[in-house]
Design a protein around this motif. Structure first.
Motif, PDB file in Angstrom:
ATOM      1  N   MET A   1     -27.986   1.518  42.379  1.00  0.00           N
ATOM      2  CA  MET A   1     -26.796   2.190  42.905  1.00  0.00           C
ATOM      3  C   MET A   1     -25.939   2.706  41.750  1.00  0.00           C
ATOM      4  O   MET A   1     -25.792   2.006  40.734  1.00  0.00           O
ATOM      5  CB  MET A   1     -25.978   1.223  43.776  1.00  0.00           C
ATOM      6  CG  MET A   1     -24.819   1.895  44.510  1.00  0.00           C
ATOM      7  SD  MET A   1     -23.752   0.707  45.352  1.00  0.00           S
ATOM      8  CE  MET A   1     -24.935  -0.170  46.368  1.00  0.00           C
ATOM      9  N   LYS A   2     -25.368   3.896  41.919  1.00  0.00           N
ATOM     10  CA  LYS A   2     -24.555   4.493  40.860  1.00  0.00           C
ATOM     11  C   LYS A   2     -23.256   5.073  41.421  1.00  0.00           C
ATOM     12  O   LYS A   2     -23.203   5.520  42.578  1.00  0.00           O
ATOM     13  CB  LYS A   2     -25.331   5.607  40.152  1.00  0.00           C
ATOM     14  CG  LYS A   2     -26.559   5.128  39.382  1.00  0.00           C
ATOM     15  CD  LYS A   2     -27.243   6.299  38.705  1.00  0.00           C
ATOM     16  CE  LYS A   2     -28.464   5.815  37.909  1.00  0.00           C
ATOM     17  NZ  LYS A   2     -29.154   6.957  37.238  1.00  0.00           N
ATOM     18  N   ILE A   3     -22.241   5.081  40.581  1.00  0.00           N
ATOM     19  CA  ILE A   3     -20.992   5.770  40.900  1.00  0.00           C
ATOM     20  C   ILE A   3     -21.205   7.256  40.677  1.00  0.00           C
ATOM     21  O   ILE A   3     -21.678   7.675  39.617  1.00  0.00           O
ATOM     22  CB  ILE A   3     -19.841   5.261  40.022  1.00  0.00           C
ATOM     23  CG1 ILE A   3     -19.563   3.780  40.308  1.00  0.00           C
ATOM     24  CG2 ILE A   3     -18.579   6.091  40.234  1.00  0.00           C
ATOM     25  CD1 ILE A   3     -18.579   3.148  39.344  1.00  0.00           C
ATOM     26  N   THR A   4     -20.881   8.049  41.686  1.00  0.00           N
ATOM     27  CA  THR A   4     -21.076   9.502  41.566  1.00  0.00           C
ATOM     28  C   THR A   4     -19.764  10.262  41.394  1.00  0.00           C
ATOM     29  O   THR A   4     -19.756  11.376  40.863  1.00  0.00           O
ATOM     30  CB  THR A   4     -21.799  10.045  42.812  1.00  0.00           C
ATOM     31  OG1 THR A   4     -21.058   9.688  43.979  1.00  0.00           O
ATOM     32  CG2 THR A   4     -23.209   9.462  42.907  1.00  0.00           C
TER      33      THR A   4
ATOM     34  N   VAL B   1     -13.724   5.682  45.223  1.00  0.00           N
ATOM     35  CA  VAL B   1     -14.916   5.621  44.373  1.00  0.00           C
ATOM     36  C   VAL B   1     -16.133   5.861  45.268  1.00  0.00           C
ATOM     37  O   VAL B   1     -16.359   5.115  46.233  1.00  0.00           O
ATOM     38  CB  VAL B   1     -15.033   4.266  43.649  1.00  0.00           C
ATOM     39  CG1 VAL B   1     -16.335   4.198  42.858  1.00  0.00           C
ATOM     40  CG2 VAL B   1     -13.826   4.050  42.725  1.00  0.00           C
ATOM     41  N   GLU B   2     -16.896   6.890  44.961  1.00  0.00           N
ATOM     42  CA  GLU B   2     -18.052   7.249  45.760  1.00  0.00           C
ATOM     43  C   GLU B   2     -19.339   6.854  45.041  1.00  0.00           C
ATOM     44  O   GLU B   2     -19.382   6.794  43.809  1.00  0.00           O
ATOM     45  CB  GLU B   2     -18.037   8.758  46.032  1.00  0.00           C
ATOM     46  CG  GLU B   2     -16.786   9.212  46.782  1.00  0.00           C
ATOM     47  CD  GLU B   2     -16.706  10.725  46.945  1.00  0.00           C
ATOM     48  OE1 GLU B   2     -17.518  11.430  46.321  1.00  0.00           O
ATOM     49  OE2 GLU B   2     -15.824  11.196  47.693  1.00  0.00           O
ATOM     50  N   THR B   3     -20.391   6.589  45.832  1.00  0.00           N
ATOM     51  CA  THR B   3     -21.669   6.168  45.269  1.00  0.00           C
ATOM     52  C   THR B   3     -22.792   7.081  45.758  1.00  0.00           C
ATOM     53  O   THR B   3     -22.588   7.933  46.634  1.00  0.00           O
ATOM     54  CB  THR B   3     -22.006   4.713  45.669  1.00  0.00           C
ATOM     55  OG1 THR B   3     -22.428   4.697  47.046  1.00  0.00           O
ATOM     56  CG2 THR B   3     -20.797   3.803  45.494  1.00  0.00           C
ATOM     57  N   ASP B   4     -23.974   6.850  45.198  1.00  0.00           N
ATOM     58  CA  ASP B   4     -25.130   7.640  45.628  1.00  0.00           C
ATOM     59  C   ASP B   4     -25.790   7.076  46.882  1.00  0.00           C
ATOM     60  O   ASP B   4     -26.802   7.607  47.346  1.00  0.00           O
ATOM     61  CB  ASP B   4     -26.155   7.748  44.493  1.00  0.00           C
ATOM     62  CG  ASP B   4     -26.679   6.391  44.027  1.00  0.00           C
ATOM     63  OD1 ASP B   4     -26.210   5.356  44.545  1.00  0.00           O
ATOM     64  OD2 ASP B   4     -27.535   6.372  43.128  1.00  0.00           O
ATOM     65  N   GLN B   5     -25.213   6.021  47.442  1.00  0.00           N
ATOM     66  CA  GLN B   5     -25.706   5.475  48.710  1.00  0.00           C
ATOM     67  C   GLN B   5     -24.944   6.143  49.852  1.00  0.00           C
ATOM     68  O   GLN B   5     -23.703   6.096  49.888  1.00  0.00           O
ATOM     69  CB  GLN B   5     -25.499   3.959  48.766  1.00  0.00           C
ATOM     70  CG  GLN B   5     -26.180   3.212  47.630  1.00  0.00           C
ATOM     71  CD  GLN B   5     -27.688   3.393  47.657  1.00  0.00           C
ATOM     72  OE1 GLN B   5     -28.341   3.130  48.676  1.00  0.00           O
ATOM     73  NE2 GLN B   5     -28.244   3.868  46.559  1.00  0.00           N
TER      74      GLN B   5
ATOM     75  N   ASP C   1      -9.289  10.212  33.314  1.00  0.00           N
ATOM     76  CA  ASP C   1      -9.809   9.810  32.002  1.00  0.00           C
ATOM     77  C   ASP C   1     -10.776   8.633  32.126  1.00  0.00           C
ATOM     78  O   ASP C   1     -11.824   8.601  31.462  1.00  0.00           O
ATOM     79  CB  ASP C   1      -8.654   9.418  31.079  1.00  0.00           C
ATOM     80  CG  ASP C   1      -7.818  10.609  30.640  1.00  0.00           C
ATOM     81  OD1 ASP C   1      -8.343  11.744  30.662  1.00  0.00           O
ATOM     82  OD2 ASP C   1      -6.646  10.410  30.265  1.00  0.00           O
ATOM     83  N   LEU C   2     -10.443   7.654  32.961  1.00  0.00           N
ATOM     84  CA  LEU C   2     -11.298   6.481  33.130  1.00  0.00           C
ATOM     85  C   LEU C   2     -12.583   6.826  33.872  1.00  0.00           C
ATOM     86  O   LEU C   2     -13.639   6.213  33.624  1.00  0.00           O
ATOM     87  CB  LEU C   2     -10.546   5.385  33.875  1.00  0.00           C
ATOM     88  CG  LEU C   2      -9.380   4.736  33.130  1.00  0.00           C
ATOM     89  CD1 LEU C   2      -8.607   3.815  34.057  1.00  0.00           C
ATOM     90  CD2 LEU C   2      -9.871   3.971  31.908  1.00  0.00           C
ATOM     91  N   ALA C   3     -12.513   7.791  34.775  1.00  0.00           N
ATOM     92  CA  ALA C   3     -13.691   8.154  35.560  1.00  0.00           C
ATOM     93  C   ALA C   3     -14.851   8.574  34.669  1.00  0.00           C
ATOM     94  O   ALA C   3     -16.021   8.303  34.970  1.00  0.00           O
ATOM     95  CB  ALA C   3     -13.336   9.275  36.541  1.00  0.00           C
ATOM     96  N   VAL C   4     -14.544   9.213  33.552  1.00  0.00           N
ATOM     97  CA  VAL C   4     -15.591   9.657  32.618  1.00  0.00           C
ATOM     98  C   VAL C   4     -16.436   8.483  32.150  1.00  0.00           C
ATOM     99  O   VAL C   4     -17.647   8.609  31.931  1.00  0.00           O
ATOM    100  CB  VAL C   4     -14.939  10.369  31.412  1.00  0.00           C
ATOM    101  CG1 VAL C   4     -15.983  10.735  30.373  1.00  0.00           C
ATOM    102  CG2 VAL C   4     -14.176  11.601  31.867  1.00  0.00           C
ATOM    103  N   LEU C   5     -15.809   7.312  32.017  1.00  0.00           N
ATOM    104  CA  LEU C   5     -16.518   6.131  31.530  1.00  0.00           C
ATOM    105  C   LEU C   5     -17.414   5.498  32.582  1.00  0.00           C
ATOM    106  O   LEU C   5     -18.355   4.771  32.239  1.00  0.00           O
ATOM    107  CB  LEU C   5     -15.519   5.079  31.045  1.00  0.00           C
ATOM    108  CG  LEU C   5     -14.591   5.465  29.893  1.00  0.00           C
ATOM    109  CD1 LEU C   5     -13.589   4.347  29.645  1.00  0.00           C
ATOM    110  CD2 LEU C   5     -15.392   5.761  28.638  1.00  0.00           C
ATOM    111  N   LEU C   6     -17.116   5.742  33.866  1.00  0.00           N
ATOM    112  CA  LEU C   6     -17.795   4.989  34.928  1.00  0.00           C
ATOM    113  C   LEU C   6     -18.814   5.787  35.724  1.00  0.00           C
ATOM    114  O   LEU C   6     -19.635   5.190  36.430  1.00  0.00           O
ATOM    115  CB  LEU C   6     -16.747   4.418  35.895  1.00  0.00           C
ATOM    116  CG  LEU C   6     -15.771   3.393  35.311  1.00  0.00           C
ATOM    117  CD1 LEU C   6     -14.889   2.831  36.425  1.00  0.00           C
ATOM    118  CD2 LEU C   6     -16.495   2.263  34.597  1.00  0.00           C
ATOM    119  N   ILE C   7     -18.765   7.114  35.669  1.00  0.00           N
ATOM    120  CA  ILE C   7     -19.754   7.901  36.409  1.00  0.00           C
ATOM    121  C   ILE C   7     -21.156   7.525  35.931  1.00  0.00           C
ATOM    122  O   ILE C   7     -21.453   7.520  34.729  1.00  0.00           O
ATOM    123  CB  ILE C   7     -19.516   9.415  36.222  1.00  0.00           C
ATOM    124  CG1 ILE C   7     -18.120   9.809  36.724  1.00  0.00           C
ATOM    125  CG2 ILE C   7     -20.600  10.219  36.938  1.00  0.00           C
ATOM    126  CD1 ILE C   7     -17.872   9.530  38.171  1.00  0.00           C
TER     127      ILE C   7
END
Length: 387
Positions: free
Chosen positions: A1-4, A23-27, A51-57
């Motif tokens: 599963m990944k954060i998209t 926060v959305e995922t690929d599921q 700014d933080l989203a760049v780290l978690l996608i």
């Protein structure tokens, strides 16, 4: 599963813009909601979330602690109320995803409920029947207190210190004390009353005012002075008989350490939307438990913050009581897929997966961002006042 994707939805609620984080995922259909509301800094927090989203996608959203560490440590500049609020909103959303994926409420993932119900307290604001921005009369405070009890609350908080007055005036303090007296006489001794000073007083004035309130048996005396001066807080604590509470403006466990080490307060009030989210408030609460200090999360924000705080409250042994807001906007529950099961003065353990809430984005879009009401408070002599 990944954060998209990590998106923000800003909803104007009069005094505040609720910053809701998705926060959305690929599921398919699996996403989570959090809240990072920080009034008068809305656009700053939205930018920090970007700014933080760049780290978690591309990261695994189920690795909540790993994501927290990435957000907190991967940039050279850490902390601060804006950045920690952004972390808080994303962290809540990750817990929401984790609960939904497991088919369990977040409080179950935190170890399970440690109580059968969680007590709630109401917020009367400044006792003004027309709004929260000015301080009302003793009669107004008494009427709002009676209304709160009629709704089923057994505890409420009020802010009787007027913003525009020179606080170091005995006459001003005596007038404010009459407001507390009016509330106590209106509801009797069975109802718990908290007094919030919003750090408007100096330590000397806080002590003077507190002594005027000795007969009214306060549940706690909140933010008598700025939390940065821990020695001042301890001075107030040592001089008065009622419990002292603070912590809503502090972020991360590090800012709470001195409070604990000096035993400068009795009750701590971290805010799940500011202090680092569900993950961090749990660590702060565990530290407090070692010092025999109860926790009562600050929560004047929107419905996602309320839901997150309730899950923490059910899973935290040293949790005392939960703040809720009910009169900020009449459509508060309309933006939820299903309203929170809050009835009067208590709430039962959540049973739905995740945080147990969803946002009706179409309904929420009816209340887009607007600049917050400017709190340009001045004293009668023209000097700047803390609101």
């Amino acid at each position: 599963m990944k954060i998209t994707a990590i998106r923000t939805l800003v909803v104007n609620a009069r005094m505040r813009n609720w910053i809701l984080v998705k926060v959305e995922t690929d599921q398919p259909g699996l996403y989570g909601w959090g809240e990072a509301t920080l009034e008068w800094k809305t656009r700053s927090v939205v930018g920090a979330i970007e700014d933080l989203a760049v780290l978690l996608i591309g990261r695994n959203p189920l690795q909540v602690e790993r994501c927290w560490q990435i957000m907190h440590r991967q940039y050279f500049w850490r902390g601060g109320i804006t950045n920690m609020s952004a972390i808080s909103g994303i962290d809540q959303a990750l817990w929401d995803i984790k609960g939904k994926d497991a088919g369990k409420p977040v409080c179950e993932l935190l170890g399970g409920p440690v109580r059968d119900s969680l007590r709630l307290y109401d917020h009367l604001g400044g006792g003004n029947l027309e709004g929260m921005y000015t301080t009302g009369s003793p009669e107004n405070f008494a009427e709002l207190a009676r209304q709160s009890v009629a709704k089923g609350f057994t505890a409420f908080k009020a802010m009787p210190i007027p913003v525009c007055e020179m606080i170091e005036s005995p006459a001003v303090l005596k007038k404010a004390a009459k407001c507390v007296q009016a509330m106590r006489e209106a509801v009797g001794d069975e109802i718990d009353i908290m007094v919030d000073l919003h750090a408007r007083t100096s330590p000397a004035a806080a002590i003077q005012f507190g002594r005027l309130l000795g007969d009214y048996n306060l549940y706690w005396y909140e933010e008598p002075c700025w939390p940065e001066d821990v020695d001042a807080l301890k001075e107030v604590k040592d001089a008065l008989p009622m419990p002292i509470a603070t912590g809503e403006r502090l972020t991360g466990r590090w800012e709470f350490m001195e409070l604990f080490e000096k035993r400068a307060v009795h009750i701590i009030q971290p805010d799940v939307s500011h202090c680092g989210g569900i993950s961090e408030v749990r660590r702060i609460a565990a530290m407090a438990e070692a010092y025999l200090m109860p926790v009562a999360c600050h929560n004047p924000q929107g419905p996602v913050s309320t839901a997150s705080s309730i899950h923490v409250g059910f899973a935290t042994p040293n949790y005392l009581i939960q703040e809720v807001v009910r009169n900020d906007v009449p459509w508060r529950n309309d933006i939820l897929g299903a309203p929170l099961a809050i009835e009067g003065g208590s709430v039962l353990p959540p049973t739905a997966p995740g945080l147990g809430i969803d946002i009706n984005e179409k309904e929420a879009a009816k209340y887009p961002f607007q600049p917050e009401v400017t709190m340009a408070f001045e004293r009668k002599d023209g000097s700047v006042a803390d609101w």
